[in-house]
Design a protein around this motif. Structure first.
Motif, PDB file in Angstrom:
ATOM      1  N   PRO A 165      12.434   9.201 -12.049  1.00 37.66           N
ATOM      2  CA  PRO A 165      12.403   8.327 -11.072  1.00 37.66           C
ATOM      3  C   PRO A 165      12.751   6.839 -11.403  1.00 37.66           C
ATOM      4  O   PRO A 165      12.265   6.086 -12.119  1.00 37.66           O
ATOM      5  CB  PRO A 165      10.966   8.403 -10.323  1.00 37.66           C
ATOM      6  N   VAL A 166      13.553   6.182 -10.342  1.00 39.22           N
ATOM      7  CA  VAL A 166      13.964   4.906 -10.302  1.00 39.22           C
ATOM      8  C   VAL A 166      13.407   4.161  -9.061  1.00 39.22           C
ATOM      9  O   VAL A 166      13.972   4.956  -7.992  1.00 39.22           O
ATOM     10  CB  VAL A 166      15.417   4.826 -10.498  1.00 39.22           C
ATOM     11  N   SER A 167      12.641   3.284  -9.135  1.00 40.03           N
ATOM     12  CA  SER A 167      12.379   2.594  -7.922  1.00 40.03           C
ATOM     13  C   SER A 167      13.159   1.284  -7.733  1.00 40.03           C
ATOM     14  O   SER A 167      13.273   0.515  -8.401  1.00 40.03           O
ATOM     15  CB  SER A 167      10.586   2.099  -8.106  1.00 40.03           C
ATOM     16  N   LEU A 168      13.627   1.245  -6.500  1.00 38.02           N
ATOM     17  CA  LEU A 168      14.248  -0.009  -5.992  1.00 38.02           C
ATOM     18  C   LEU A 168      13.794  -0.539  -4.768  1.00 38.02           C
ATOM     19  O   LEU A 168      13.678  -0.249  -3.559  1.00 38.02           O
ATOM     20  CB  LEU A 168      15.756   0.543  -5.646  1.00 38.02           C
ATOM     21  N   GLU A 169      13.655  -1.831  -4.978  1.00 36.54           N
ATOM     22  CA  GLU A 169      12.719  -2.702  -3.966  1.00 36.54           C
ATOM     23  C   GLU A 169      14.025  -3.319  -2.940  1.00 36.54           C
ATOM     24  O   GLU A 169      14.749  -4.066  -3.729  1.00 36.54           O
ATOM     25  CB  GLU A 169      11.761  -3.691  -4.354  1.00 36.54           C
ATOM     26  N   ILE A 170      13.808  -3.463  -1.913  1.00 37.63           N
ATOM     27  CA  ILE A 170      14.427  -4.171  -1.030  1.00 37.63           C
ATOM     28  C   ILE A 170      13.952  -5.083  -0.027  1.00 37.63           C
ATOM     29  O   ILE A 170      12.949  -4.320   0.928  1.00 37.63           O
ATOM     30  CB  ILE A 170      15.783  -3.140  -0.196  1.00 37.63           C
ATOM     31  N   PRO A 171      13.898  -6.376  -0.211  1.00 32.95           N
ATOM     32  CA  PRO A 171      13.031  -7.161   0.663  1.00 32.95           C
ATOM     33  C   PRO A 171      13.274  -6.970   1.880  1.00 32.95           C
ATOM     34  O   PRO A 171      14.641  -6.758   2.321  1.00 32.95           O
ATOM     35  CB  PRO A 171      13.421  -8.785   0.214  1.00 32.95           C
ATOM     36  N   THR A 220       0.935  -0.949   0.072  1.00 32.82           N
ATOM     37  CA  THR A 220       0.233   0.221   0.081  1.00 32.82           C
ATOM     38  C   THR A 220       0.788   1.390   0.056  1.00 32.82           C
ATOM     39  O   THR A 220       0.600   2.225  -0.670  1.00 32.82           O
ATOM     40  CB  THR A 220      -0.932   0.114   0.956  1.00 32.82           C
ATOM     41  N   GLY A 221       1.947   1.146   0.898  1.00 34.49           N
ATOM     42  CA  GLY A 221       2.993   2.196   0.817  1.00 34.49           C
ATOM     43  C   GLY A 221       3.452   2.754  -0.494  1.00 34.49           C
ATOM     44  O   GLY A 221       3.553   3.791  -0.980  1.00 34.49           O
ATOM     45  N   ALA A 222       3.880   1.681  -1.238  1.00 33.46           N
ATOM     46  CA  ALA A 222       4.422   1.938  -2.572  1.00 33.46           C
ATOM     47  C   ALA A 222       3.463   2.255  -3.579  1.00 33.46           C
ATOM     48  O   ALA A 222       3.596   3.275  -4.287  1.00 33.46           O
ATOM     49  CB  ALA A 222       5.112   0.609  -3.045  1.00 33.46           C
ATOM     50  N   GLY A 223       2.216   1.797  -3.259  1.00 32.37           N
ATOM     51  CA  GLY A 223       0.877   2.067  -4.204  1.00 32.37           C
ATOM     52  C   GLY A 223       0.562   3.463  -3.836  1.00 32.37           C
ATOM     53  O   GLY A 223       0.475   4.200  -4.977  1.00 32.37           O
ATOM     54  N   ASN A 224       0.640   4.084  -2.808  1.00 28.72           N
ATOM     55  CA  ASN A 224       0.419   5.610  -2.431  1.00 28.72           C
ATOM     56  C   ASN A 224       1.388   6.320  -3.183  1.00 28.72           C
ATOM     57  O   ASN A 224       1.013   7.548  -3.498  1.00 28.72           O
ATOM     58  CB  ASN A 224       0.366   5.654  -1.171  1.00 28.72           C
ATOM     59  N   ALA A 225       2.526   5.894  -3.315  1.00 32.27           N
ATOM     60  CA  ALA A 225       3.568   6.892  -4.034  1.00 32.27           C
ATOM     61  C   ALA A 225       3.530   6.756  -5.586  1.00 32.27           C
ATOM     62  O   ALA A 225       3.936   7.734  -6.148  1.00 32.27           O
ATOM     63  CB  ALA A 225       5.010   6.256  -3.801  1.00 32.27           C
ATOM     64  N   ALA A 226       2.730   5.995  -6.150  1.00 31.51           N
ATOM     65  CA  ALA A 226       2.687   5.773  -7.474  1.00 31.51           C
ATOM     66  C   ALA A 226       2.249   7.114  -8.419  1.00 31.51           C
ATOM     67  O   ALA A 226       2.937   7.506  -9.311  1.00 31.51           O
ATOM     68  CB  ALA A 226       1.619   4.572  -8.006  1.00 31.51           C
ATOM     69  N   GLY A 227       1.075   7.506  -7.920  1.00 32.09           N
ATOM     70  CA  GLY A 227       0.696   8.990  -8.653  1.00 32.09           C
ATOM     71  C   GLY A 227       1.649   9.937  -8.632  1.00 32.09           C
ATOM     72  O   GLY A 227       1.883  10.757  -9.603  1.00 32.09           O
ATOM     73  N   ALA A 228       2.386  10.198  -7.526  1.00 31.27           N
ATOM     74  CA  ALA A 228       3.466  11.252  -7.389  1.00 31.27           C
ATOM     75  C   ALA A 228       4.574  10.647  -8.215  1.00 31.27           C
ATOM     76  O   ALA A 228       5.419  11.612  -8.944  1.00 31.27           O
ATOM     77  CB  ALA A 228       3.858  11.387  -6.056  1.00 31.27           C
ATOM     78  N   LEU A 229       5.061   9.400  -8.340  1.00 29.62           N
ATOM     79  CA  LEU A 229       6.029   8.952  -9.251  1.00 29.62           C
ATOM     80  C   LEU A 229       5.677   9.300 -10.974  1.00 29.62           C
ATOM     81  O   LEU A 229       6.458   9.645 -11.651  1.00 29.62           O
ATOM     82  CB  LEU A 229       6.427   7.389  -9.086  1.00 29.62           C
ATOM     83  N   VAL A 230       4.491   9.192 -10.943  1.00 29.78           N
ATOM     84  CA  VAL A 230       4.291   9.391 -12.279  1.00 29.78           C
ATOM     85  C   VAL A 230       4.551  11.125 -12.736  1.00 29.78           C
ATOM     86  O   VAL A 230       4.997  11.245 -13.886  1.00 29.78           O
ATOM     87  CB  VAL A 230       2.700   9.265 -12.711  1.00 29.78           C
ATOM     88  N   GLU A 271       7.321  -0.308 -12.323  1.00 29.37           N
ATOM     89  CA  GLU A 271       7.817  -0.279 -13.691  1.00 29.37           C
ATOM     90  C   GLU A 271       6.958   0.840 -14.475  1.00 29.37           C
ATOM     91  O   GLU A 271       7.213   1.625 -15.274  1.00 29.37           O
ATOM     92  CB  GLU A 271       7.885  -1.502 -14.210  1.00 29.37           C
ATOM     93  N   GLY A 272       5.684   0.626 -14.320  1.00 27.86           N
ATOM     94  CA  GLY A 272       4.844   1.555 -14.850  1.00 27.86           C
ATOM     95  C   GLY A 272       4.573   2.942 -14.514  1.00 27.86           C
ATOM     96  O   GLY A 272       4.172   3.904 -15.511  1.00 27.86           O
ATOM     97  N   CYS A 273       5.224   3.270 -13.362  1.00 26.84           N
ATOM     98  CA  CYS A 273       5.303   4.636 -12.910  1.00 26.84           C
ATOM     99  C   CYS A 273       6.320   5.291 -12.790  1.00 26.84           C
ATOM    100  O   CYS A 273       6.458   6.548 -12.527  1.00 26.84           O
ATOM    101  CB  CYS A 273       4.158   4.879 -11.844  1.00 26.84           C
ATOM    102  N   SER A 274       7.466   4.472 -13.392  1.00 28.38           N
ATOM    103  CA  SER A 274       8.823   5.022 -12.853  1.00 28.38           C
ATOM    104  C   SER A 274       9.855   5.087 -14.350  1.00 28.38           C
ATOM    105  O   SER A 274       9.127   4.264 -15.162  1.00 28.38           O
ATOM    106  CB  SER A 274       9.626   4.286 -11.946  1.00 28.38           C
TER     107      SER A 274
END
Length: 573
Positions: free
Chosen positions: A175-181, A93-103, A142-145
């Motif tokens: 913007p580049v998004s980097l996931e870290i488990p 959800t946190g990453a999802g909330n960021a998506a629009g602003a990443l666009v 990937e779709g918003c970065s």
């Protein structure tokens, strides 16, 4: 007291040398990249990174109230500084909330690093219900970065973060998004000493000089036009562009993102008026167009109906920017500052004729465009003039999507220096407040002013305490018309009726005061003059609520961008 000293006072033990983790590696790379400020929200899926930042001690953490706002803050910070913006969010959800602003950051070409958590590596893609799990977070990002990456091997942390930083800043920036488990973040790894070691061999026949046929075309042009975009700002090439304009006697159109490429009080600066009929006519009669870092966005060209000359020299840092929207006869791919500097230097050996009659025509056009638009403003003309008179020339003007920003904030309020104009490139409402907070974090010794409407302002209103918490002298000018003013006018123009545009709003003065702002509501242009001068001298965050019903209507209602209403009227396909 620094965060490190606070830790010592609190008795916090620093075991970083004994137990070097992926989180430590991430922070080391941020520091190496020159990061001093990061925005975000702490979560169970990024706590190791936050703790590593605390232990390292040199990065200031700004605590946003929502992930969308945090990304906008990093975006605004990057636009003002020209440096990498950094935001840290949770997963799912946190990453999802960021998506629009990443666009928005992607649309504006902002260099931004988005660090987000992920579920523990054994549960990735299993759908077992691990807390904060998202079905396919990487594809969403990937779709918003510009690009989305995942750390797959803990020992590669430094290399992957460095790659993400470089990718975000390489043209076209984004913007580049980097996931870290989450289980990787605390994994103990060796402290790798990573060094860039690339030896570049000089290219044979490299474009060290502008080719002679291009120089000849430019030197002979009698009615040249320069179209300056955000690429000029990104390349820090405003001085070079202004020198070339002076040298050629060229008219200068700016895109919305290119405002500040040339001082807007320059007599050859047409400004952000490309889609206006008189400017279209000037372009039709031009014998040369030099476009520099321009996207030629649909909303700025009447959906590409603006005609450009056949002789078109396009300068862009992005290979894919060439011929994307308008064909060019010559494409120069590279750093705009370097290319423009070569133009200026090499043209000194050419017989470039002075163009007094053409320059007088350009000046007359710029004055006509501004006078015609001023005539539509009614009482808001004085509000605009009082703003410009009260605010220093290096004030950063941030504009959310609202009527006053569209009509005159983006055209008549003169931008005199680069990196002092910020707008929503993607057209999304409500991102202005957090973007302005990030801009003010980057420019604490200057004024940042936000123009917003009441509808959009409510989208991220919860970020007001962030400005107060950081003691930012931000000025918010809130144009309150009780709804979505832009859409209200477009609907009326297209259909003759309105729906879902009238909104119930809070008492913005009480709201502002409760969130740490000095707040006032004004009912006339004269009252505004008094309050904007007070705010310009204040060190506190301030909100000036403009009661648009009391101030009165514009002399001519705003009907939306050129051609907006036609797009929504019923028609046969």
């Amino acid at each position: 007291m620094t965060e490190t000293k606070q830790m010592e006072t609190a008795g916090v033990t620093d075991n970083s040398e004994m137990n070097f983790t992926v989180a430590d590696a991430i922070v080391q790379e941020l520091v190496k990249a020159g990061v001093t400020t990061a925005f975000g929200i702490v979560s169970i899926h990024n706590m190791p990174i936050y703790d590593a930042i605390l232990r390292e001690g040199s990065i200031h953490l700004v605590c946003a109230r929502g992930e969308s706002g945090a990304v906008n803050m990093a975006d605004g910070y990057a636009r003002v500084t020209g440096e990498l913006g950094v935001v840290i969010t949770s997963t799912g959800t946190g990453a999802g909330n960021a998506a629009g602003a990443l666009v928005e950051a992607w649309a504006a070409g902002v260099p931004l690093l988005h660090l987000t958590g992920e579920v523990a590596s054994p549960y990735l893609g299993t759908g077992r219900g691990y807390i904060h799990e998202c079905k396919d977070q990487l594809s969403m990002l990937e779709g918003c970065s510009k690009q989305a990456m995942r750390l797959r091997v803990p020992h590669q942390a430094k290399a992957v973060v460095r790659q993400a930083v470089v990718t975000a800043q390489t043209a076209p920036a984004g913007p580049v998004s980097l996931e870290i488990p989450i289980d990787y973040q605390s994994a103990i790894i060796p402290d790798l000493h990573l060094q860039d070691w690339s030896v570049k061999t000089p290219e044979v026949n490299s474009n060290t000089y502008i080719p002679e046929d291009i120089l000849s075309l430019v030197a002979k042009a009698k009615r040249p036009v320069i179209w300056a975009g955000g690429g000029v700002i990104s390349a820090n090439a405003s001085q070079e562009l202004t020198r070339l304009a002076n040298q050629l006697g060229a008219a200068v159109i700016t895109s919305q993102s290119g405002k500040g490429s040339i001082p807007e009080d320059h007599p050859q600066c047409i400004g952000h008026f490309a889609a206006y009929p008189d400017t279209k006519e000037m372009l039709k009669n031009a014998d040369l167009l030099i476009s520099v870092g321009v996207r030629f966005r649909g909303n700025e060209t009447s959906n590409w109906k603006v005609e450009v000359p056949n002789n078109h020299i396009a300068i862009d840092a992005d290979w894919q920017g060439i011929n994307r929207n308008y064909p060019c006869s010559y494409g120069l791919v590279g750093d705009a500052k370097d290319i423009l500097n070569h133009f200026v230097t090499q043209l000194q050996t050419k017989d470039v004729q002075d163009k007094p009659s053409y320059k007088a025509e350009v000046k007359q056009l710029r004055e006509k465009l501004r006078a015609n638009l001023r005539a539509t403003l009614g009482p808001y003309e004085q509000i605009m003039d009082e703003m410009r008179a009260a605010l220093p020339k290096d004030t950063v003007l941030v504009r959310d999507v609202t009527v006053q920003a569209n009509v005159w904030g983006s055209r008549l309020f003169e931008i005199l220096e680069p990196r002092t104009s910020i707008h929503a490139s993607g057209g999304g409402i409500g991102q202005g407040l957090p973007t302005a907070i990030g801009a003010q974090m980057a420019a604490k010794d200057r004024k940042v002013v936000l123009m917003a409407g009441d509808g959009g302002f409510m989208v991220n209103v919860g970020e007001m305490p962030t400005a107060a918490e950081e003691a930012l002298p931000l000025i918010v000018i809130l144009f309150d018309d009780g709804g979505y003013g832009v859409l209200r006018n477009i609907q009326q123009n297209a259909y003759g009726r309105q729906v879902a545009v009238d909104l119930l709003s809070p008492d913005f003065v009480q709201l502002g005061e409760s969130m740490g702002f000095d707040a006032v509501r004004i009912h006339s242009s004269d009252e505004f003059a008094v309050e904007i001068n007070k705010a310009a001298k204040s060190v506190n965050p301030t909100i000036i609520v403009v009661d648009m019903e009391a101030v009165g209507p514009m002399a001519k209602p705003f009907e939306g961008p050129p051609g907006a209403a036609d797009a929504f009227k019923p028609k046969k396909l």
